[in-house]
Design an enzyme around this catalytic site. Structure first.
Site, PDB file in Angstrom:
ATOM      1  N   ARG A 124       0.828  -1.206   0.000  1.00 40.51           N
ATOM      2  CA  ARG A 124       0.000   0.000   0.000  1.00 40.51           C
ATOM      3  C   ARG A 124       0.866   1.261   0.000  1.00 40.51           C
ATOM      4  NH1 ARG A 124      -4.380  -0.031   4.606  1.00 40.51           N
ATOM      5  NH2 ARG A 124      -2.702   0.734   5.932  1.00 40.51           N
ATOM      6  N   LYS A 227      -3.277   6.542   1.644  1.00 46.24           N
ATOM      7  CA  LYS A 227      -3.123   7.053   3.006  1.00 46.24           C
ATOM      8  C   LYS A 227      -2.262   8.304   2.947  1.00 46.24           C
ATOM      9  CE  LYS A 227      -3.356   4.366   7.242  1.00 46.24           C
ATOM     10  NZ  LYS A 227      -4.799   4.261   7.440  1.00 46.24           N
ATOM     11  N   GLU A 263     -16.868   4.976   3.860  1.00 43.02           N
ATOM     12  CA  GLU A 263     -16.179   4.507   5.062  1.00 43.02           C
ATOM     13  C   GLU A 263     -16.261   5.573   6.146  1.00 43.02           C
ATOM     14  OE1 GLU A 263     -11.897   4.152   4.802  1.00 43.02           O
ATOM     15  OE2 GLU A 263     -11.870   5.430   3.032  1.00 43.02           O
TER      16      GLU A 263
HETATM   17  C1  LIG Z   1      -5.842   3.430   7.746  1.00 47.94           C
HETATM   18  C2  LIG Z   1      -7.268   3.573   7.316  1.00 47.94           C
HETATM   19  C3  LIG Z   1      -8.180   2.500   7.343  1.00 47.94           C
HETATM   20  C4  LIG Z   1      -7.836   1.178   7.947  1.00 47.94           C
HETATM   21  O1  LIG Z   1      -6.793   0.518   7.327  1.00 47.94           O
HETATM   22  P1  LIG Z   1      -6.019  -0.654   8.097  1.00 47.94           P
HETATM   23  O2  LIG Z   1      -4.980  -1.081   7.143  1.00 47.94           O
HETATM   24  O3  LIG Z   1      -7.029  -1.702   8.388  1.00 47.94           O
HETATM   25  O4  LIG Z   1      -5.485  -0.045   9.351  1.00 47.94           O
HETATM   26  C5  LIG Z   1      -9.447   2.700   6.829  1.00 47.94           C
HETATM   27  N1  LIG Z   1      -9.830   3.892   6.337  1.00 47.94           N
HETATM   28  C6  LIG Z   1      -9.007   4.953   6.318  1.00 47.94           C
HETATM   29  C7  LIG Z   1      -9.488   6.225   5.745  1.00 47.94           C
HETATM   30  C8  LIG Z   1      -7.704   4.826   6.799  1.00 47.94           C
HETATM   31  O5  LIG Z   1      -6.892   5.878   6.792  1.00 47.94           O
END
Ligand SMILES: *Cc1c(COP(=O)(O)O)cnc(C)c1O
Length: 382
Positions: A124, A227, A263
């Protein structure tokens, strides 16, 4: 419990396993050096019973690697946690070339320290770098850096059940630039902090969510699936307002039609109806969570009918249960969801949903090696 004889002996073992004369990988060199440094430093003086999710117990060592056009990524090194010095003209401060990751290392029931699916975070991180026009960190270097950071900070890994060592990898365009363009140089760093368990004693406290109707988190063609630092401050305005009104967080709808769930600010979302579990598909606007993916695989293996497909807000309001997932919370049961002034209550007050509890227990059992790791998700550090 403030002294850690178990971890100290493991740290010594780590050093014994890597005698200076033996051929060593870069990680082992880093880890061995760090262990010696760690023994010189006084033991981390942490009250494991009052850990929160913050920076109070930030780990002593951080990893730093620099990228330049000529040399690419350097070897990387562990240095004491402290400021990184950049110019006001640093690209990241002006144009925002920045991505991050969130991971955790924990003590497992086998008495060793493990991390969860670091290859997924590495992939990622690489994809995020490409989206933000940054040089990607080779996946092997990423995983090695994570391991070295944990190995250097074993004293900060809470005893099993008390929490975890939260890891925060960053990739930043630190080189100076005036006109819009990518930075001429980059910094990849990982810092860490001892943090508490979100749900002490395995008890999940359900959260109340508000469906956001004014703002969107991401749009098609944007960077919602990355991210990237820039994705998070824009959602503070909605989150803070929701919190003022008693909600834990907000749920975003799709920017095109305001119909489908996307989300939560930093968690993915799942809805349950009978034995069917649905979660919104990855189409670039939602973050591809490692926990999300793990829950999809785990739920399937437990006989649930799992679909990654669009979920309307109306469907969610009719669901039996809703839960969210993310590294920090693992699984969080949603007690209620409020949309256009209408509140849907899923659980009895204070009571977590059944499926959320089942998923939380199953995933944390794998993460702490209480259950067999059939999927090969757990990576030991020592
Ligand atoms: C980090 C994050 C997640 C969760 O990702 P994980 O890899 O499960 O920790 C979900 N949504 C957003 C917007 C995030 O920044």
């Amino acid at each position: 419990m403030s002294n850690r004889p178990l971890l100290q002996s493991r740290a010594q073992c780590l050093r014994r396993c890597c005698p200076p004369a033996a051929p060593r990988s870069r990680l082992h060199t880093i880890a061995a050096a760090a262990t010696v440094a760690g023994e010189r430093r006084s033991k981390a003086n942490i009250d494991w019973d009052t850990l929160g999710f913050g920076l109070k117990d930030v780990a002593g060592s951080m990893y730093v690697s620099e990228w330049t056009q000529d040399k690419g990524w350097d070897q990387g090194k562990l240095v004491p946690y402290g400021p990184i010095t950049i110019m006001p003209s640093a690209q990241v401060l002006n144009y925002g070339q920045a991505i991050f990751e969130g991971m955790k290392a924990q003590e497992s029931s086998k008495g060793r320290v493990v991390v969860f699916r670091p290859d997924q975070n590495a992939a990622r991180f690489k994809a995020g770098a490409a989206r933000m026009s940054m040089p990607s960190v080779p996946e092997e270097q990423f995983v090695e850096a994570v391991k070295a950071t944990v190995a250097a900070n074993l004293d900060y890994v809470p005893p099993i059940g008390k929490g975890s060592l939260y890891l925060r990898p960053l990739l930043l365009g630190t080189g100076p630039i005036l006109g819009l363009g990518p930075a001429p140089s980059y910094t990849f760093t990982i810092f860490a902090a001892a943090v508490g368990a979100y749900f002490k004693g395995g008890q999940l406290t359900p959260i109340d969510l508000l469906v956001e109707e004014r703002f969107h988190r991401a749009a098609p063609g944007g960077m919602g699936g990355t991210k990237a630092a820039g994705n998070y401050s824009p959602v503070l305005v909605t989150q803070l307002e929701a919190k003022k009104n008693g909600f834990a967080d907000v749920v975003y709808l799709d920017a095109k039609t305001d119909t489908y769930l996307e989300e939560v600010s930093s968690c993915n979302i799942f809805v349950v109806k009978g034995r069917t579990i649905k979660t919104p598909p990855l189409q670039g606007t939602i973050l591809p969570g490692v926990t999300r993916r793990s829950i999809v695989e785990l739920a399937r293996s437990r006989g649930y009918d799992v679909h990654e497909e669009p979920v309307t807000v109306h469907e969610a309001m009719e669901a039996d249960e809703v839960f969210t997932t993310g590294t920090a919370v693992v699984v969080s049961s949603v007690g209620s969801m409020t949309y256009r002034g209408q509140r849907k209550q899923y659980t009895e007050p204070g009571q977590a949903g059944k499926v959320a509890l089942e998923m939380y227990a199953n995933l944390t059992d794998i993460q702490t090696e209480r259950a067999e790791d059939k999927f090969g998700w757990v990576v030991p550090i020592n």
